[in-house]
Motif scaffolding. Structure first.
Motif, PDB file in Angstrom:
ATOM      1  N   UNK A 157      10.174   0.418  -2.604  1.00  0.00           N
ATOM      2  CA  UNK A 157       9.461   1.685  -2.412  1.00  0.00           C
ATOM      3  C   UNK A 157       9.420   2.535  -3.678  1.00  0.00           C
ATOM      4  N   UNK A 158       8.579   3.596  -3.610  1.00  0.00           N
ATOM      5  CA  UNK A 158       8.356   4.551  -4.701  1.00  0.00           C
ATOM      6  C   UNK A 158       7.768   3.856  -5.933  1.00  0.00           C
ATOM      7  N   UNK A 159       6.880   2.890  -5.699  1.00  0.00           N
ATOM      8  CA  UNK A 159       6.320   2.080  -6.789  1.00  0.00           C
ATOM      9  C   UNK A 159       5.194   2.828  -7.503  1.00  0.00           C
ATOM     10  N   UNK A 160       4.863   2.335  -8.675  1.00  0.00           N
ATOM     11  CA  UNK A 160       3.758   2.886  -9.449  1.00  0.00           C
ATOM     12  C   UNK A 160       2.528   1.977  -9.370  1.00  0.00           C
ATOM     13  N   UNK A 161       2.720   0.670  -9.600  1.00  0.00           N
ATOM     14  CA  UNK A 161       1.625  -0.280  -9.596  1.00  0.00           C
ATOM     15  C   UNK A 161       1.983  -1.441  -8.684  1.00  0.00           C
ATOM     16  N   UNK A 162       1.049  -1.811  -7.805  1.00  0.00           N
ATOM     17  CA  UNK A 162       1.255  -2.925  -6.886  1.00  0.00           C
ATOM     18  C   UNK A 162       0.587  -4.175  -7.461  1.00  0.00           C
ATOM     19  N   UNK A 196       0.835  -1.203   0.000  1.00  0.00           N
ATOM     20  CA  UNK A 196       0.000   0.000   0.000  1.00  0.00           C
ATOM     21  C   UNK A 196       0.863   1.243   0.000  1.00  0.00           C
ATOM     22  N   UNK A 197       0.291   2.313   0.471  1.00  0.00           N
ATOM     23  CA  UNK A 197       0.995   3.597   0.492  1.00  0.00           C
ATOM     24  C   UNK A 197       1.463   3.903   1.903  1.00  0.00           C
ATOM     25  N   UNK A 198       2.697   4.423   2.020  1.00  0.00           N
ATOM     26  CA  UNK A 198       3.276   4.789   3.305  1.00  0.00           C
ATOM     27  C   UNK A 198       4.052   6.084   3.139  1.00  0.00           C
ATOM     28  N   UNK A 199       3.945   6.955   4.140  1.00  0.00           N
ATOM     29  CA  UNK A 199       4.550   8.283   4.070  1.00  0.00           C
ATOM     30  C   UNK A 199       6.037   8.184   3.747  1.00  0.00           C
ATOM     31  N   UNK A 200       6.480   9.019   2.811  1.00  0.00           N
ATOM     32  CA  UNK A 200       7.882   9.053   2.407  1.00  0.00           C
ATOM     33  C   UNK A 200       8.202   7.987   1.366  1.00  0.00           C
ATOM     34  N   UNK A 227       5.912  -2.094  -0.950  1.00  0.00           N
ATOM     35  CA  UNK A 227       5.685  -3.511  -0.682  1.00  0.00           C
ATOM     36  C   UNK A 227       6.759  -3.969   0.296  1.00  0.00           C
ATOM     37  N   UNK A 228       6.330  -4.647   1.384  1.00  0.00           N
ATOM     38  CA  UNK A 228       7.272  -5.223   2.346  1.00  0.00           C
ATOM     39  C   UNK A 228       7.050  -6.734   2.358  1.00  0.00           C
ATOM     40  N   UNK A 229       8.132  -7.485   2.191  1.00  0.00           N
ATOM     41  CA  UNK A 229       8.071  -8.938   2.205  1.00  0.00           C
ATOM     42  C   UNK A 229       8.799  -9.469   3.433  1.00  0.00           C
ATOM     43  N   UNK A 230       8.183 -10.441   4.129  1.00  0.00           N
ATOM     44  CA  UNK A 230       8.842 -11.159   5.222  1.00  0.00           C
ATOM     45  C   UNK A 230       9.458 -12.437   4.675  1.00  0.00           C
ATOM     46  N   UNK A 231      10.712 -12.721   5.099  1.00  0.00           N
ATOM     47  CA  UNK A 231      11.421 -13.922   4.652  1.00  0.00           C
ATOM     48  C   UNK A 231      11.861 -14.743   5.862  1.00  0.00           C
TER      49      UNK A 231
END
Length: 293
Positions: free
Chosen positions: A222-227, A200-204, A209-213
């Motif tokens: 970060x700074x993505x256009x399409x998720x 989603x969107x997050x300030x700054x 997208x955050x992935x857990x491994x």
């Protein structure tokens, strides 16, 4: 006239008489007797000769049959020899193929050792092959569990990890990742297997997208256009998760990429070149991770 033999010959011209003496009268019957005996003896010999010829014909037929039998047996031997020769050629070809297969297998195992960065072996045994297989499986598991490789293809690094002057605020601050200059819409891929923690969107960061491994690792995109993924989804290494853009606090289209472990940012540079061949390098280059544990 009693002691003479008179022979009368009659022709169209008349009859003539001839008189033979007593010796002639004895010789003629003897001659006739000899002729009769000769006739019977000749017939007897002819019959015997015919019988002998019949026996010879039977012997000839028997010999012909034996010859044909021997010829058939010889042809059978020739056929069996040809089959045996063909079988030997097939065995030679199979032996050669097996030799080539063994050479290929040795080359493959040698290539696997080289790829794994292990010393070459003089000989290869099933136990050695199993050990190489286990080593490769272990490394592949870790390379799918821990971030490695680049998240975006065909782009250059525009900013690295470390202290810098922020291009927007113009203040000194810590840059916790690496920036890849990329046109808007460039595909972004997961660098390890994991689960989507945030999409989603997050300030700054803008669209993030955050992935857990595994082993406490996380990656940030970060700074993505399409998720392309949603929170809670499972992803595999190499899956498409988003497209690059210019959202958030950014001066131009690019991808901001971070590697974190237990919430602490780590320089992603050593992880970009980490692969199965350079597997051991990460343990010395990244000292902030307790690899032994």
């Amino acid at each position: 006239m009693r002691n003479k033999l008179v022979v009368t010959l009659t022709t169209v011209r008349g009859s003539k008489q001839y008189t033979l003496n007593q010796v002639a009268r004895v010789l003629v019957p003897a001659f006739l007797l000899m002729a009769v005996l000769s006739f019977f003896i000749s017939n007897a010999l002819l019959v015997k000769t015919s019988d002998d010829l019949a026996v010879l014909a039977e012997d000839h037929q028997a010999l012909s049959d034996q010859y044909e039998s021997i010829l058939g047996t010889q042809q059978l031997y020739v056929s069996e020899l040809n089959e045996l020769s063909s079988t030997l050629e097939t065995l030679q070809e199979e032996n050669l193929r097996m030799g080539e297969l063994n050479a290929t297998l040795d080359a493959s195992l040698g290539g696997l050792e080289s790829m794994l960065g292990l010393p070459a072996s003089d000989t290869y045994t099933p136990q050695r092959a199993e050990a190489l297989k286990a080593t490769a499986a272990q490394r592949l598991f870790l390379l799918h569990s821990i971030p490695n490789g680049v998240p975006i293809q065909g782009t250059r690094i525009s900013d690295r990890f470390g202290m810098r002057t922020h291009p927007v605020t113009r203040k000194k601050d810590m840059h916790n990742g690496i920036d890849f200059a990329a046109s808007r819409g460039t595909p972004v891929y997961a660098t390890a297997d994991g689960i989507v923690e945030f999409s989603g969107r997050q300030s700054g960061f803008g669209k993030l997208v955050i992935l857990q491994h595994n082993f406490g690792f996380k990656t940030y995109y970060a700074h993505l256009d399409k998720l392309s993924v949603k929170a809670g989804e499972l992803v595999a290494k190499g899956d498409l998760i988003a497209h690059s853009g210019n959202s958030g606090r950014s001066t131009g289209p690019h991808l901001h990429y971070e590697v974190r472990r237990l919430y602490s940012a780590i320089d992603p540079a050593p992880f970009l070149n980490w692969n199965i061949a350079s597997f051991d390098t990460i343990f010395s280059e990244v000292g902030t991770v307790e690899w032994g544990r």
